[in-house]
Design an enzyme around this catalytic site. Structure first.
Site, PDB file in Angstrom:
ATOM      1  CG  HIS A  10     -13.906  -7.336  -1.386  1.00 28.31           C
ATOM      2  ND1 HIS A  10     -12.758  -8.175  -0.823  1.00 28.31           N
ATOM      3  CD2 HIS A  10     -13.723  -6.173  -1.014  1.00 28.31           C
ATOM      4  CE1 HIS A  10     -11.885  -7.364  -0.180  1.00 28.31           C
ATOM      5  NE2 HIS A  10     -12.478  -6.096  -0.321  1.00 28.31           N
ATOM      6  CB  CYS A  43     -12.820  -3.554   6.847  1.00 28.62           C
ATOM      7  SG  CYS A  43     -12.192  -4.970   6.697  1.00 28.62           S
TER       8      CYS A  43
HETATM    9  C1  LIG Z   1     -11.247   2.335   4.003  1.00 29.08           C
HETATM   10  C2  LIG Z   1     -12.566   1.297   3.629  1.00 29.08           C
HETATM   11  C3  LIG Z   1     -13.076   0.591   4.778  1.00 29.08           C
HETATM   12  C4  LIG Z   1     -14.038   0.001   4.408  1.00 29.08           C
HETATM   13  N1  LIG Z   1     -14.702  -0.904   5.333  1.00 29.08           N
HETATM   14  C5  LIG Z   1     -15.760  -1.654   4.931  1.00 29.08           C
HETATM   15  C6  LIG Z   1     -16.188  -2.561   6.072  1.00 29.08           C
HETATM   16  O1  LIG Z   1     -15.914  -2.246   7.394  1.00 29.08           O
HETATM   17  N2  LIG Z   1     -17.100  -3.486   5.827  1.00 29.08           N
HETATM   18  C7  LIG Z   1     -17.520  -3.684   4.509  1.00 29.08           C
HETATM   19  O2  LIG Z   1     -18.620  -4.535   4.313  1.00 29.08           O
HETATM   20  N3  LIG Z   1     -17.179  -2.645   3.634  1.00 29.08           N
HETATM   21  C8  LIG Z   1     -16.159  -1.884   3.737  1.00 29.08           C
HETATM   22  N4  LIG Z   1     -15.731  -0.945   2.719  1.00 29.08           N
HETATM   23  C9  LIG Z   1     -16.376  -1.093   1.507  1.00 29.08           C
HETATM   24  C10 LIG Z   1     -15.871  -2.360   0.612  1.00 29.08           C
HETATM   25  O3  LIG Z   1     -14.381  -2.114   0.668  1.00 29.08           O
HETATM   26  C11 LIG Z   1     -16.330  -2.268  -0.758  1.00 29.08           C
HETATM   27  O4  LIG Z   1     -17.857  -2.205  -0.841  1.00 29.08           O
HETATM   28  C12 LIG Z   1     -15.840  -3.464  -1.537  1.00 29.08           C
HETATM   29  O5  LIG Z   1     -14.571  -2.986  -1.828  1.00 29.08           O
HETATM   30  C13 LIG Z   1     -16.498  -3.631  -2.809  1.00 29.08           C
HETATM   31  O6  LIG Z   1     -16.035  -4.467  -3.559  1.00 29.08           O
HETATM   32  P1  LIG Z   1     -16.078  -4.674  -5.058  1.00 29.08           P
HETATM   33  O7  LIG Z   1     -15.149  -6.075  -5.392  1.00 29.08           O
HETATM   34  O8  LIG Z   1     -17.483  -4.746  -5.590  1.00 29.08           O
HETATM   35  O9  LIG Z   1     -15.499  -3.688  -5.565  1.00 29.08           O
HETATM   36  P2  LIG Z   1     -13.822  -2.861  -5.454  1.00 29.08           P
HETATM   37  O10 LIG Z   1     -13.243  -3.313  -4.096  1.00 29.08           O
HETATM   38  O11 LIG Z   1     -13.963  -1.362  -5.772  1.00 29.08           O
HETATM   39  O12 LIG Z   1     -13.179  -3.625  -6.537  1.00 29.08           O
HETATM   40  C14 LIG Z   1     -13.158  -3.649  -7.917  1.00 29.08           C
HETATM   41  C15 LIG Z   1     -12.114  -3.879  -8.743  1.00 29.08           C
HETATM   42  O13 LIG Z   1     -12.307  -3.943 -10.165  1.00 29.08           O
HETATM   43  C16 LIG Z   1     -11.145  -3.425 -10.793  1.00 29.08           C
HETATM   44  N5  LIG Z   1     -11.401  -2.750 -11.995  1.00 29.08           N
HETATM   45  C17 LIG Z   1     -12.430  -1.688 -12.077  1.00 29.08           C
HETATM   46  N6  LIG Z   1     -12.622  -1.328 -13.424  1.00 29.08           N
HETATM   47  C18 LIG Z   1     -11.687  -2.110 -13.986  1.00 29.08           C
HETATM   48  C19 LIG Z   1     -11.350  -2.092 -15.425  1.00 29.08           C
HETATM   49  N7  LIG Z   1     -11.808  -1.313 -16.325  1.00 29.08           N
HETATM   50  N8  LIG Z   1     -10.463  -2.933 -15.936  1.00 29.08           N
HETATM   51  C20 LIG Z   1      -9.757  -3.726 -15.101  1.00 29.08           C
HETATM   52  N9  LIG Z   1     -10.198  -3.727 -13.713  1.00 29.08           N
HETATM   53  C21 LIG Z   1     -10.828  -3.003 -13.263  1.00 29.08           C
HETATM   54  C22 LIG Z   1     -10.384  -2.376  -9.860  1.00 29.08           C
HETATM   55  O14 LIG Z   1      -9.102  -2.293  -9.952  1.00 29.08           O
HETATM   56  C23 LIG Z   1     -10.851  -3.089  -8.454  1.00 29.08           C
HETATM   57  O15 LIG Z   1      -9.866  -4.176  -8.166  1.00 29.08           O
HETATM   58  C24 LIG Z   1     -14.643  -0.171   3.151  1.00 29.08           C
HETATM   59  C25 LIG Z   1     -13.993   0.525   2.151  1.00 29.08           C
HETATM   60  C26 LIG Z   1     -12.827   1.444   2.227  1.00 29.08           C
HETATM   61  C27 LIG Z   1     -12.459   2.110   1.216  1.00 29.08           C
END
Ligand SMILES: Cc1cc2nc3c(=O)[nH]c(=O)nc-3n(C[C@H](O)[C@H](O)[C@H](O)COP(=O)(O)OP(=O)(O)OC[C@H]3O[C@@H](n4cnc5c(N)ncnc54)[C@H](O)[C@@H]3O)c2cc1C
Ligand SMILES: NC(=O)C1=CN([C@@H]2O[C@H](COP(=O)(O)OP(=O)(O)OC[C@H]3O[C@@H](n4cnc5c(N)ncnc54)[C@H](O)[C@@H]3O)[C@@H](O)[C@H]2O)C=CC1
Length: 447
Positions: A10, A43
């Site tokens: 995201h 989510c």
């Molecule tokens: C079951 C569940 C339900 C949820 N429901 C909600 C909700 O209803 N509302 C809400 O606001 N939030 C919700 N969340 C929280 C939300 O999913 C997270 O806050 C969100 O995914 C954060 O996004 P991000 O892109 O920062 O990190 P992430 O989604 O953790 O993505 C990080 C990415 O980085 C990649 N990555 C990491 N390290 C490396 C590396 N060294 N090399 C290459 N790639 C790497 C990973 O593969 C991943 O694709 C929920 C989470 C879960 C698990």
């Protein structure tokens, strides 16, 4: 200018689209992610596993080709292993072992977070799960379909735990829900609100075990068969761990300043302690308007906004993020709870002296049909000094969730309780009462 984004979920997606849509021309963008998919909306996991939606297909909102079409180079199943921050080079390896080196002018870390794994005896047994990735959702879904998986222990009654407990119950399982705290959703709501959810869970057949710490996974022939806590021993056929997230911040751990929980410490423009490196989403901190200080809140909503603001700054447009309130909501077996900012408990923990006002009333006038009308409970939290609004919580079977956004704005804009008292809130019997509960709560608040 060349941008490299590590992590294309995201936060990384929002950053990439911001760069491609606003600064695409003449610039280069490389996107790297170790996962085989991107844009999975976690989510939706509980909705899909609980069969409230038909399948998981709609839980992805973009694909690699969308970025390639806009000129980016995107490589999935590519793990970034190291960053040389002095030479400004990212080192990665693809699934088939190919080594990749990408130089950058600006690096955006969007590494996200990972579920906390309790280091308990028996942790390698089959039938023990976590919930974050799509693949982990699939594993839980398959587990619940297995013959003999009748009783499921869910450890952690935060958002993920409560949602997956409902899903497992909807799949006909006996569900035991454990939390170290004395209610569910303890970090989001005060007891008067979380207890409504506790009752709701029990009424719908979920066995709650609060104030209990998991101590050991018990097993036979390599498969989990039970859970031992500090209070008892339970026979279970599967375990789902949901005890929170930890930020992924390995790549910069020796170079970048970090927050208490390990998240990259960023300024309001999501710039880290290295001026050429930005960090957005679950791997980074945010600014809390309620605390008026740095915070860590892992939410997709925050990740998207951080990605947008961080990318603009990385591309040279200096803007500050608006900060966050940690606005959140949950709906379980039709009961809705929403909150923003600080609960009374959270304010105490942060050493902020607060007062609060509670009010409860029907959403609609008494003459409206009973089946359309529901009670709504509201709490507004404000500072003892200056009456600044710092939090709000609402609970009802009525869908009042949109109201929480008004409180989110009030916190962001540092409004005080007197601004709420005579706020122009329209009245229409279809929606509310002339003496509505927001006005009444504000008028009756001790100031
Ligand atoms: C079951 C569940 C339900 C949820 N429901 C909600 C909700 O209803 N509302 C809400 O606001 N939030 C919700 N969340 C929280 C939300 O999913 C997270 O806050 C969100 O995914 C954060 O996004 P991000 O892109 O920062 O990190 P992430 O989604 O953790 O993505 C990080 C990415 O980085 C990649 N990555 C990491 N390290 C490396 C590396 N060294 N090399 C290459 N790639 C790497 C990973 O593969 C991943 O694709 C929920 C989470 C879960 C698990
Ligand atoms: N509707 C929403 O907005 C949703 C948001 N999310 C976000 O995803 C993130 C992760 O969610 P969760 O994993 O549910 O974390 P969480 O922080 O919401 O809940 C973790 C729970 O586990 C409990 N716990 C911690 N250690 C424990 C132990 N050893 N034994 C027993 N209980 C223990 C805590 O008391 C807490 O209640 C959160 O930031 C959450 O806000 C997740 C799902 C839905």
């Amino acid at each position: 200018m060349k941008f490299v984004i590590v992590g294309t979920n995201h936060a990384g997606i929002a950053a990439a689209n911001t760069i491609l849509d606003n600064y695409g021309e003449g610039n280069e963008l490389v996107m790297l992610d170790r996962n085989s998919n991107l844009s999975y909306l976690g989510c939706g996991t509980a909705l899909w596993v609980g069969r409230q939606i038909d399948g998981y297909e709609g839980l992805f909102y973009t694909k690699p080709e969308d970025f390639e079409a806009k000129g980016a180079k995107i490589s999935l199943e590519t793990n970034v292993e190291k960053v040389d921050f002095d030479k400004k080079v990212v080192y990665a390896k693809t699934k088939d072992g190919q080594e990749i080196e990408e130089s950058y002018d600006k690096l955006i870390l969007a590494e996200g977070s990972a579920p906390i794994a309790p280091n308990l005896p028996g942790k390698d047994l089959d039938g023990i799960h976590f919930l974050k990735l799509f693949q982990e959702g699939q594993a839980v879904d398959q587990e619940l379909s297995k013959d003999g998986v009748d009783t499921v222990a869910v450890i952690g009654a935060g958002y993920i735990g409560v949602e997956i407990a409902e899903a497992a119950r909807r799949r006909g399982k006996n569900v035991l829900l454990f939390d170290a705290e004395d209610t569910c959703l303890a970090s989001y709501y005060d007891k008067e609100f979380s207890q409504l959810m506790d009752e709701n869970l029990k009424e719908n057949g979920i066995e709650t075990h609060y104030g209990e710490f998991a101590q050991e996974y018990l097993g036979e022939n390599g498969r989990v068969t039970g859970l031992k806590t500090d209070k008892g021993q339970y026979e279970v056929d599967a375990v789902i761990n949901c005890i929170g997230f930890r930020p992924n911040s390995n790549l910069g751990e020796d170079h970048l300043e970090r927050f208490g929980n390990g998240a990259y410490l960023v300024n309001r423009g999501f710039q880290t302690s290295d001026p050429d490196v930005y960090a957005v989403g679950d791997c980074a901190t945010n600014y809390s308007n309620a605390l008026q200080d740095t915070t860590y809140i892992a939410l997709a909503s925050n990740a998207v906004r951080a990605g947008i603001v961080g990318a603009h700054n990385a591309a040279g447009t200096a803007i500050d993020g608006a900060g966050v309130q940690g606005s959140n909501g949950i709906e379980i077996f039709d009961l809705k709870l929403v909150s923003t900012g600080l609960s009374v408990k959270a304010a105490k923990k942060a050493d902020i002296p607060v007062k609060y006002v509670d009010y409860e009333d029907l959403q609609l006038p008494g003459f409206m049909p009973e089946e359309k009308n529901e009670k709504v409970k509201i709490r507004i939290v404000y500072t003892e000094e200056g009456n600044r609004i710092v939090g709000a919580q609402l609970a009802s079977h009525y869908d009042m969730h949109q109201l929480i956004h008004m409180f989110s704005l009030a916190i962001q804009e540092e409004l005080t309780m007197d601004k709420l008292q005579l706020l122009d809130i329209f009245f229409l019997p279809h929606y509310n009462q002339p003496y509505n509960y927001v006005t009444m709560a504000a008028l009756s608040a001790d100031k």
